[in-house]
Write a protein that holds these residues in place. Structure first.
Motif, mmCIF file in Angstrom:
data_model
loop_
_atom_site.group_PDB
_atom_site.id
_atom_site.type_symbol
_atom_site.label_atom_id
_atom_site.label_comp_id
_atom_site.label_asym_id
_atom_site.label_seq_id
_atom_site.Cartn_x
_atom_site.Cartn_y
_atom_site.Cartn_z
ATOM 1 N N TYR A 14 0.839 -1.197 0.000
ATOM 2 C CA TYR A 14 0.000 0.000 0.000
ATOM 3 C C TYR A 14 0.872 1.244 0.000
ATOM 4 O O TYR A 14 1.989 1.226 0.507
ATOM 5 N N ALA A 15 0.328 2.328 -0.532
ATOM 6 C CA ALA A 15 0.959 3.638 -0.428
ATOM 7 C C ALA A 15 -0.052 4.571 0.230
ATOM 8 O O ALA A 15 -1.215 4.621 -0.176
ATOM 9 N N VAL A 16 0.392 5.286 1.245
ATOM 10 C CA VAL A 16 -0.469 6.200 1.983
ATOM 11 C C VAL A 16 0.107 7.599 1.812
ATOM 12 O O VAL A 16 1.313 7.806 1.981
ATOM 13 N N LEU A 17 -0.761 8.566 1.462
ATOM 14 C CA LEU A 17 -0.285 9.925 1.295
ATOM 15 C C LEU A 17 -1.318 10.898 1.846
ATOM 16 O O LEU A 17 -2.491 10.548 1.989
ATOM 17 N N PRO A 18 -0.903 12.121 2.154
ATOM 18 C CA PRO A 18 -1.842 13.118 2.668
ATOM 19 C C PRO A 18 -2.960 13.392 1.659
ATOM 20 O O PRO A 18 -2.746 13.336 0.439
ATOM 21 N N TRP A 19 -4.152 13.699 2.182
ATOM 22 C CA TRP A 19 -5.328 13.920 1.344
ATOM 23 C C TRP A 19 -5.076 15.014 0.307
ATOM 24 O O TRP A 19 -5.444 14.870 -0.867
ATOM 25 N N SER A 20 -4.432 16.091 0.711
ATOM 26 C CA SER A 20 -4.197 17.192 -0.237
ATOM 27 C C SER A 20 -3.324 16.733 -1.416
ATOM 28 O O SER A 20 -3.550 17.147 -2.557
ATOM 29 N N GLU A 21 -2.367 15.880 -1.144
ATOM 30 C CA GLU A 21 -1.524 15.368 -2.225
ATOM 31 C C GLU A 21 -2.294 14.389 -3.116
ATOM 32 O O GLU A 21 -2.106 14.348 -4.321
ATOM 33 N N TYR A 22 -3.188 13.618 -2.506
ATOM 34 C CA TYR A 22 -4.056 12.714 -3.274
ATOM 35 C C TYR A 22 -4.949 13.535 -4.215
ATOM 36 O O TYR A 22 -5.090 13.224 -5.395
ATOM 37 N N GLU A 23 -5.535 14.619 -3.677
ATOM 38 C CA GLU A 23 -6.375 15.485 -4.505
ATOM 39 C C GLU A 23 -5.572 16.077 -5.668
ATOM 40 O O GLU A 23 -6.065 16.142 -6.793
ATOM 41 N N ALA A 24 -4.346 16.494 -5.373
ATOM 42 C CA ALA A 24 -3.501 17.067 -6.425
ATOM 43 C C ALA A 24 -3.213 16.043 -7.523
ATOM 44 O O ALA A 24 -3.242 16.371 -8.716
ATOM 45 N N LEU A 25 -2.946 14.807 -7.146
ATOM 46 C CA LEU A 25 -2.707 13.753 -8.141
ATOM 47 C C LEU A 25 -3.939 13.522 -9.005
ATOM 48 O O LEU A 25 -3.844 13.404 -10.229
ATOM 49 N N LEU A 26 -5.114 13.455 -8.368
ATOM 50 C CA LEU A 26 -6.342 13.254 -9.141
ATOM 51 C C LEU A 26 -6.606 14.433 -10.070
ATOM 52 O O LEU A 26 -7.006 14.240 -11.225
ATOM 53 N N ASN A 27 -6.399 15.640 -9.575
ATOM 54 C CA ASN A 27 -6.600 16.824 -10.421
ATOM 55 C C ASN A 27 -5.650 16.801 -11.609
ATOM 56 O O ASN A 27 -6.013 17.205 -12.713
ATOM 57 N N ALA A 28 -4.436 16.328 -11.399
ATOM 58 C CA ALA A 28 -3.445 16.281 -12.476
ATOM 59 C C ALA A 28 -3.872 15.351 -13.602
ATOM 60 O O ALA A 28 -3.517 15.575 -14.762
ATOM 61 N N VAL A 29 -4.658 14.316 -13.278
ATOM 62 C CA VAL A 29 -5.111 13.392 -14.323
ATOM 63 C C VAL A 29 -6.560 13.669 -14.732
ATOM 64 O O VAL A 29 -7.171 12.895 -15.447
ATOM 65 N N GLY A 30 -7.109 14.810 -14.249
ATOM 66 C CA GLY A 30 -8.434 15.227 -14.684
ATOM 67 C C GLY A 30 -9.599 14.557 -13.989
ATOM 68 O O GLY A 30 -10.697 14.511 -14.538
ATOM 69 N N ARG A 31 -9.393 14.053 -12.795
ATOM 70 C CA ARG A 31 -10.496 13.435 -12.033
ATOM 71 C C ARG A 31 -10.762 14.241 -10.785
ATOM 72 O O ARG A 31 -9.847 14.808 -10.198
ATOM 73 N N ARG A 32 -12.024 14.262 -10.374
ATOM 74 C CA ARG A 32 -12.388 14.917 -9.113
ATOM 75 C C ARG A 32 -12.294 13.907 -7.990
ATOM 76 O O ARG A 32 -12.793 12.793 -8.114
ATOM 77 N N PRO A 33 -11.696 14.285 -6.880
ATOM 78 C CA PRO A 33 -11.631 13.347 -5.749
ATOM 79 C C PRO A 33 -12.990 13.207 -5.086
ATOM 80 O O PRO A 33 -13.758 14.160 -5.009
ATOM 81 N N ASP A 34 -13.299 12.002 -4.654
ATOM 82 C CA ASP A 34 -14.511 11.760 -3.881
ATOM 83 C C ASP A 34 -14.245 12.177 -2.456
ATOM 84 O O ASP A 34 -13.141 12.021 -1.941
ATOM 85 N N ALA A 35 -15.261 12.689 -1.799
ATOM 86 C CA ALA A 35 -15.120 13.042 -0.387
ATOM 87 C C ALA A 35 -14.974 11.764 0.433
ATOM 88 O O ALA A 35 -15.582 10.740 0.104
ATOM 89 N N PRO A 36 -14.187 11.811 1.480
ATOM 90 C CA PRO A 36 -14.056 10.620 2.323
ATOM 91 C C PRO A 36 -15.411 10.256 2.915
ATOM 92 O O PRO A 36 -16.183 11.131 3.302
#
Length: 107
Positions: A14-36
């Motif tokens: 598994y890879a665990v990362l801060p939520w803000s960084e997860y959101e940034a990764l999703l935004n970079a590939v054009g996806r909206r993050p789902d709310a936890p």
């Protein structure tokens, strides 16, 4: 990037990362993050806090509801007070007895 890697048997699992960084990764590939989403236990505990009011609205005392669900009145009192969290089968039985369909989904 702050990534924590969780290993199993010497291999990354598994890879665990801060939520803000997860959101940034999703935004970079054009996806909206789902709310936890809250954990099912939290949803269940929230719904169970309403148990005394739901029971009283049906005109049932603790003994009558416990008997219809197949548990002891003492155990139902513990559930109502929040000291015990019932298993899936008891939650389903409570949902049926109190006619609360959304609990059936949570169970």
């Amino acid at each position: 990037m702050n990534v924590q890697v969780i290993m199993r048997d010497g291999a990354p699992e598994y890879a665990v990362l801060p939520w803000s960084e997860y959101e940034a990764l999703l935004n970079a590939v054009g996806r909206r993050p789902d709310a936890p989403q809250p954990a099912p236990e939290a949803v269940c505990a929230s719904a169970l806090r309403q148990l005394p009011q739901l029971r009283e609205a049906k005109g049932l005392d603790i003994a009558a509801l416990a008997r219809s669900v197949g548990i002891s009145p003492a155990y139902l009192a513990l559930i109502e007070s929040g000291e015990r969290v019932p298993d899936t089968a008891i939650r389903r039985a409570l949902a049926r007895a109190l006619e609360v369909p959304r609990w059936e989904d949570d169970a």
